[in-house]
Design a protein around this motif. Sequence first.
Motif, PDB file in Angstrom:
ATOM      1  N   MET A 166       0.835  -1.203   0.000  1.00  0.00           N
ATOM      2  CA  MET A 166       0.000   0.000   0.000  1.00  0.00           C
ATOM      3  C   MET A 166       0.869   1.252   0.000  1.00  0.00           C
ATOM      4  SD  MET A 166      -3.322   0.974   0.163  1.00  0.00           S
ATOM      5  CE  MET A 166      -2.847   2.070  -1.178  1.00  0.00           C
ATOM      6  N   THR A 169       2.260   1.614  -3.491  1.00  0.00           N
ATOM      7  CA  THR A 169       1.230   2.034  -4.450  1.00  0.00           C
ATOM      8  C   THR A 169       0.836   3.484  -4.257  1.00  0.00           C
ATOM      9  OG1 THR A 169       0.365  -0.220  -4.614  1.00  0.00           O
ATOM     10  CG2 THR A 169      -1.125   1.565  -5.237  1.00  0.00           C
ATOM     11  N   ALA A 170       0.660   3.903  -3.001  1.00  0.00           N
ATOM     12  CA  ALA A 170       0.219   5.274  -2.723  1.00  0.00           C
ATOM     13  C   ALA A 170       1.242   6.300  -3.172  1.00  0.00           C
ATOM     14  CB  ALA A 170      -0.080   5.422  -1.233  1.00  0.00           C
ATOM     15  N   PRO A 174      -1.994   8.178  -5.122  1.00  0.00           N
ATOM     16  CA  PRO A 174      -2.606   8.313  -3.804  1.00  0.00           C
ATOM     17  C   PRO A 174      -4.117   8.043  -3.789  1.00  0.00           C
ATOM     18  CG  PRO A 174      -1.177  10.189  -4.291  1.00  0.00           C
ATOM     19  CD  PRO A 174      -1.334   9.419  -5.564  1.00  0.00           C
ATOM     20  N   LYS A 175      -4.755   8.040  -4.956  1.00  0.00           N
ATOM     21  CA  LYS A 175      -6.187   7.765  -5.005  1.00  0.00           C
ATOM     22  C   LYS A 175      -6.499   6.267  -5.033  1.00  0.00           C
ATOM     23  CE  LYS A 175      -7.587  12.032  -7.389  1.00  0.00           C
ATOM     24  NZ  LYS A 175      -6.240  12.580  -7.619  1.00  0.00           N
ATOM     25  N   ARG A 197      -4.693   7.195   2.804  1.00  0.00           N
ATOM     26  CA  ARG A 197      -3.367   7.075   2.194  1.00  0.00           C
ATOM     27  C   ARG A 197      -2.493   8.299   2.457  1.00  0.00           C
ATOM     28  NH1 ARG A 197      -8.043   5.536   0.356  1.00  0.00           N
ATOM     29  NH2 ARG A 197      -7.914   6.220  -1.797  1.00  0.00           N
TER      30      ARG A 197
END
Length: 378
Positions: A166, A169-170, A174-175, A197
């Motif tokens: 996470m 990915t963020a 960030p969405k 996030r």
Amino acid sequence: MMTPRRTVVRHAPGKLFVAGEYAVVDPGNPAILVAVDRHITVTVSDTGTRSGSAGAAVVISSDLGPGTVPWRWYEDRLVPCGADDDGRARGAFAHVVSAIETVGRLLTERGLSLPTLSVSVSSRLHDNGRKYGLGSSGAVTVATVAAVASCCGLKLSADERYRLAMLATARIDPKASGGDLAASTWGGWIAYQAPDRAFVLDLARRIGVDRTLGAPWPGHSVRRLPPPDGLSLEVGWTGEPVSTAALVSDLHRRSWRGTASHRRFVETTNGCVRAATAALEAGDREGLLHQVRAAREELARLDDEVGLGIFTPRLTRLCEAAEAVGGAAKPSGAGGGDCGIALLDAGASRDISHVRQRWATAGVLPLPIRPALEGIEE
């Protein structure tokens, strides 16, 4: 040729959204996802030298990317070796690179060094380069985190692997809700709520990745759900690839958030997801079908009001075919193409065949996909 000191292989399943799309991007809003039996495979080898040595620190190759690209460390980032403009390579390998960088930060915080690595990615979430919308970016992130961490001697829990994925990915988007990461990590049917996030990224900057892994994450929750009783999950691909990130960003650009329509959508969708979760836990087949239909209707209302193009003609026909035999169907994920799902009576083989035939006639490809009961695998 140098013999690798250690090689680790990890397989992460893709995902499908069952309910909760769009609303789930806000922290704490629930969604239901299911992992599927198509996987991303990441193979990581320790090549036997340390990252401070001359030459490439990481070599990444993929059957979907631009061949083989060597990378070197510049401070805490990976940059392609000998490239003045790393845009193309970084874009093609963005999730793999971010996953490696995030694990690298954890190693540094724990006083460990990152060995030189060979990282190879192969995908069954695509077919001859065709994207099906089964969460390949999430699966490759989870598989890369798991493989690199294991190759470097880190023992991580499922929750820690998800959290590292996470964070990785963020940093890119960030969405992104991270629902695909959770499905790839735990497998099966899951109830999921996204963390804040922005909060966790800021926390990692302030206190480090290691401490962030053990800190509370506002809004976040994940738990396994039982599979639906007596229902078959059928998947159809529209042949129209779509970018989830682009559709979500488009919705945000339309100043929809904070409006009465937004509040109604979130409230209604959350109600559908919670009721569908309760139906799964109670083995209530008809209750689940009712809530999946209600979730589809709410997506259609959103599409009518905002004009995102969630429902394409093929997705509409996919849903109509399932409804005609008493099933429930909807787009899976952001819509606009990619896949739709249907829940049909598992004992009605003639109805299932009929739906598949109607899909094929409408230009929808029935995919031989089933739920994956387990998450990340060795």
